[in-house]
Scaffold this motif. Structure first.
Motif, PDB file in Angstrom:
ATOM      1  N   ARG A  51      11.195  -3.387  -5.910  1.00 11.16           N
ATOM      2  CA  ARG A  51      11.159  -3.752  -7.360  1.00 11.16           C
ATOM      3  C   ARG A  51      12.906  -2.681  -7.972  1.00 11.16           C
ATOM      4  O   ARG A  51      13.284  -3.371  -8.437  1.00 11.16           O
ATOM      5  CB  ARG A  51      10.310  -3.339  -7.582  1.00 11.16           C
ATOM      6  N   ILE A  52      12.691  -1.730  -7.975  1.00 12.84           N
ATOM      7  CA  ILE A  52      13.568  -0.814  -9.084  1.00 12.84           C
ATOM      8  C   ILE A  52      14.699  -1.053  -8.638  1.00 12.84           C
ATOM      9  O   ILE A  52      15.922  -0.803  -9.156  1.00 12.84           O
ATOM     10  CB  ILE A  52      12.946   1.028  -8.949  1.00 12.84           C
ATOM     11  N   LEU A  53      15.354  -0.964  -6.976  1.00 12.87           N
ATOM     12  CA  LEU A  53      16.240  -0.878  -7.138  1.00 12.87           C
ATOM     13  C   LEU A  53      17.169  -2.376  -6.958  1.00 12.87           C
ATOM     14  O   LEU A  53      18.201  -2.210  -7.529  1.00 12.87           O
ATOM     15  CB  LEU A  53      16.205  -1.070  -5.216  1.00 12.87           C
ATOM     16  N   CYS A  54      16.163  -3.104  -6.714  1.00  6.40           N
ATOM     17  CA  CYS A  54      16.759  -4.766  -8.271  1.00  6.40           C
ATOM     18  C   CYS A  54      16.800  -4.386  -9.766  1.00  6.40           C
ATOM     19  O   CYS A  54      18.105  -5.368  -9.777  1.00  6.40           O
ATOM     20  CB  CYS A  54      15.317  -5.532  -7.419  1.00  6.40           C
ATOM     21  N   GLU A  92       0.392  -0.954  -0.092  1.00  3.18           N
ATOM     22  CA  GLU A  92      -0.196  -0.216   0.027  1.00  3.18           C
ATOM     23  C   GLU A  92       1.130   2.045  -0.024  1.00  3.18           C
ATOM     24  O   GLU A  92       0.649   2.358  -0.676  1.00  3.18           O
ATOM     25  CB  GLU A  92      -0.766   0.276   1.153  1.00  3.18           C
ATOM     26  N   CYS A  93       1.574   1.064   0.884  1.00  3.33           N
ATOM     27  CA  CYS A  93       3.008   2.924   1.285  1.00  3.33           C
ATOM     28  C   CYS A  93       4.148   2.484  -0.400  1.00  3.33           C
ATOM     29  O   CYS A  93       4.538   3.824  -0.311  1.00  3.33           O
ATOM     30  CB  CYS A  93       3.498   2.579   2.508  1.00  3.33           C
ATOM     31  N   GLY A  94       3.555   1.606  -1.270  1.00  2.00           N
ATOM     32  CA  GLY A  94       5.353   1.785  -2.476  1.00  2.00           C
ATOM     33  C   GLY A  94       5.898   1.316  -2.110  1.00  2.00           C
ATOM     34  O   GLY A  94       7.143   1.290  -2.817  1.00  2.00           O
ATOM     35  N   TRP A  95       6.397   0.537  -0.805  1.00  2.00           N
ATOM     36  CA  TRP A  95       7.619  -0.332  -0.583  1.00  2.00           C
ATOM     37  C   TRP A  95       7.958  -0.805  -1.742  1.00  2.00           C
ATOM     38  O   TRP A  95       9.346  -1.296  -2.010  1.00  2.00           O
ATOM     39  CB  TRP A  95       8.034  -0.307   1.004  1.00  2.00           C
ATOM     40  N   ARG A  96       7.265  -2.196  -2.056  1.00  2.00           N
ATOM     41  CA  ARG A  96       7.759  -2.882  -2.863  1.00  2.00           C
ATOM     42  C   ARG A  96       8.282  -2.200  -4.432  1.00  2.00           C
ATOM     43  O   ARG A  96       9.073  -3.023  -4.753  1.00  2.00           O
ATOM     44  CB  ARG A  96       6.746  -4.172  -2.436  1.00  2.00           C
ATOM     45  N   ASP A  97       7.386  -2.004  -4.274  1.00  2.00           N
ATOM     46  CA  ASP A  97       7.644  -1.240  -6.057  1.00  2.00           C
ATOM     47  C   ASP A  97       9.468  -0.417  -5.796  1.00  2.00           C
ATOM     48  O   ASP A  97       9.808  -0.518  -7.077  1.00  2.00           O
ATOM     49  CB  ASP A  97       6.815   0.212  -6.403  1.00  2.00           C
TER      50      ASP A  97
END
Length: 114
Positions: free
Chosen positions: A60-63, A52-57
């Motif tokens: 993903r970008i860091l990876c 919900e807070c966008g952490w996973r996105d």
């Protein structure tokens, strides 16, 4: 072991400086949550909040950036995990940490008073 004794075992009564303190023993709490089957419920809440807070996105970008920087053939999963984990942990919003901690505390208190 009774539920009450398991909860009580999750507290450490002595602080590092020798003073009495009721600090949480992480291993005992983890064991209790696993035995009761509620660990998965808390993990699902954490997953939901991080999405919900966008952490996973962000992760993903860091990876993707790590793979791009090192080259797809020159990087392993372990390399990515080693690089991204400290950044990922630091970027978990305080509000998510506080919410999860409060829910776990409430859960343990509720179980201890039954």
């Amino acid at each position: 072991m009774s539920r009450r004794r398991t909860i009580d075992a999750s507290y450490d009564h002595i602080n590092n400086d020798g003073k009495e303190k009721r600090g949480v023993n992480k291993k005992a709490v983890n064991q209790h949550l696993t035995i009761e089957g509620d660990k998965e419920r808390f993990k699902e809440l954490l997953r939901r909040r991080l999405t919900e807070c966008g952490w996973r996105d962000e992760i993903r970008i860091l990876c993707r950036d790590a793979i791009r920087d090192k080259g797809v053939h020159n990087v392993s999963v372990d390399d990515i995990v080693e690089e991204v984990t400290p950044v990922g942990r630091a970027r978990v919003p305080d509000s998510v940490k506080k919410e999860l901690l409060q829910k776990i505390k409430s859960y343990l208190y509720e179980k201890a008073t039954k």
